[in-house]
Motif scaffolding. Structure first.
Motif, PDB file in Angstrom:
ATOM      1  N   GLN A  15     -30.561  16.309  14.187  1.00 12.23           N
ATOM      2  CA  GLN A  15     -30.161  15.859  12.860  1.00 12.23           C
ATOM      3  C   GLN A  15     -29.643  14.425  12.918  1.00 12.23           C
ATOM      4  O   GLN A  15     -28.850  14.088  13.789  1.00 12.23           O
ATOM      5  CB  GLN A  15     -29.055  16.759  12.295  1.00 12.23           C
ATOM      6  N   THR A  16     -30.080  13.624  11.980  1.00 10.13           N
ATOM      7  CA  THR A  16     -29.543  12.267  11.856  1.00 10.13           C
ATOM      8  C   THR A  16     -28.178  12.336  11.180  1.00 10.13           C
ATOM      9  O   THR A  16     -27.778  13.392  10.670  1.00 10.13           O
ATOM     10  CB  THR A  16     -30.481  11.387  11.010  1.00 10.13           C
ATOM     11  N   GLU A  18     -27.519  11.225   8.431  1.00 10.80           N
ATOM     12  CA  GLU A  18     -27.776  11.475   7.011  1.00 10.80           C
ATOM     13  C   GLU A  18     -28.236  12.901   6.744  1.00 10.80           C
ATOM     14  O   GLU A  18     -28.554  13.259   5.615  1.00 10.80           O
ATOM     15  CB  GLU A  18     -28.840  10.495   6.485  1.00 10.80           C
ATOM     16  N   GLU A  20     -30.999  14.340   7.984  1.00 12.41           N
ATOM     17  CA  GLU A  20     -32.452  14.486   8.086  1.00 12.41           C
ATOM     18  C   GLU A  20     -32.817  14.984   9.487  1.00 12.41           C
ATOM     19  O   GLU A  20     -32.088  14.749  10.440  1.00 12.41           O
ATOM     20  CB  GLU A  20     -33.144  13.140   7.827  1.00 12.41           C
ATOM     21  N   THR A  21     -33.969  15.633   9.597  1.00 10.73           N
ATOM     22  CA  THR A  21     -34.461  16.046  10.907  1.00 10.73           C
ATOM     23  C   THR A  21     -35.277  14.910  11.501  1.00 10.73           C
ATOM     24  O   THR A  21     -36.096  14.297  10.818  1.00 10.73           O
ATOM     25  CB  THR A  21     -35.323  17.318  10.787  1.00 10.73           C
ATOM     26  N   SER A  22     -35.035  14.626  12.767  1.00  8.23           N
ATOM     27  CA  SER A  22     -35.733  13.547  13.470  1.00  8.23           C
ATOM     28  C   SER A  22     -36.037  14.013  14.886  1.00  8.23           C
ATOM     29  O   SER A  22     -35.574  15.075  15.311  1.00  8.23           O
ATOM     30  CB  SER A  22     -34.851  12.297  13.498  1.00  8.23           C
ATOM     31  N   ASN A  98     -26.474   9.414  15.455  1.00  2.00           N
ATOM     32  CA  ASN A  98     -26.915  10.644  14.792  1.00  2.00           C
ATOM     33  C   ASN A  98     -25.765  11.600  14.546  1.00  2.00           C
ATOM     34  O   ASN A  98     -24.611  11.284  14.807  1.00  2.00           O
ATOM     35  CB  ASN A  98     -28.020  11.282  15.632  1.00  2.00           C
TER      36      ASN A  98
END
Length: 167
Positions: A15-16, A18, A20-22, A98
């Motif tokens: 997870q970032t 923010e 989001e998945t990265s 992150n």
């Protein structure tokens, strides 16, 4: 680690900041320095050296990727907003930081479960010793592990980065 293992490593989601998945694959074929960070750690001045690496090599195919961790004496207690503010205001950090993770134990993030299989310069693998343990991932499929007291601007780390940057 082999190139196949590195490909797998680069595909592990996280997870970032923010939410989001990265994955590390999102950084392409860059040389990546993965590091668990903590704002209240005595090693926090390493942020300055990490940022210097980012500024020196960032436009040449390199990035630092930070993961805040509160597992070592509660040295990263803040919220993500507090952590990001600290990084930016205190050290001028521009590299990605992150979401907060665990690096050891049953709740360890999958990326760190995989990274801990890498050997350090003494041939030892296993748990993360402390904040600011560093892993340099090369496009060629190698993982170089450096323990917390090895500073980011150590000649060995610089040599690995420079040797693996695109021509």
């Amino acid at each position: 680690m082999t190139a196949e293992t590195l490909t797998d490593l680069r595909s592990i989601p996280f997870q970032t900041a923010e939410g989001e998945t990265s994955t590390l694959a999102d950084y392409g074929d860059k040389v990546i320095l993965v590091v668990n960070v903590a704002s209240k750690c005595g090693l926090a001045p390493q942020y300055e050296q990490l940022e210097e690496l980012q500024r020196t090599y960032g436009d040449r195919g390199f990035t630092v990727v930070g993961f805040p961790c509160n597992q070592f004496m509660g040295q990263e207690p803040g919220s993500m907003e507090e952590i990001l503010d600290y990084c930016a205001m205190t050290w001028g950090v521009t590299f990605p930081v992150n979401d907060k993770i665990k690096v050891n134990g049953p709740g360890a993030a999958p990326l760190y479960k995989a990274l801990k299989k890498s050997h350090d310069e003494e041939g030892k693998k296993g748990p993360i010793m402390w904040n600011f343990e560093k892993f340099v991932l090369t496009p060629g499929g190698q993982v170089h592990r450096f323990r917390p007291n090895t500073k980011p601007d150590d000649p060995e780390i610089i040599a690995v980065i420079e040797r693996n940057l695109p021509a």
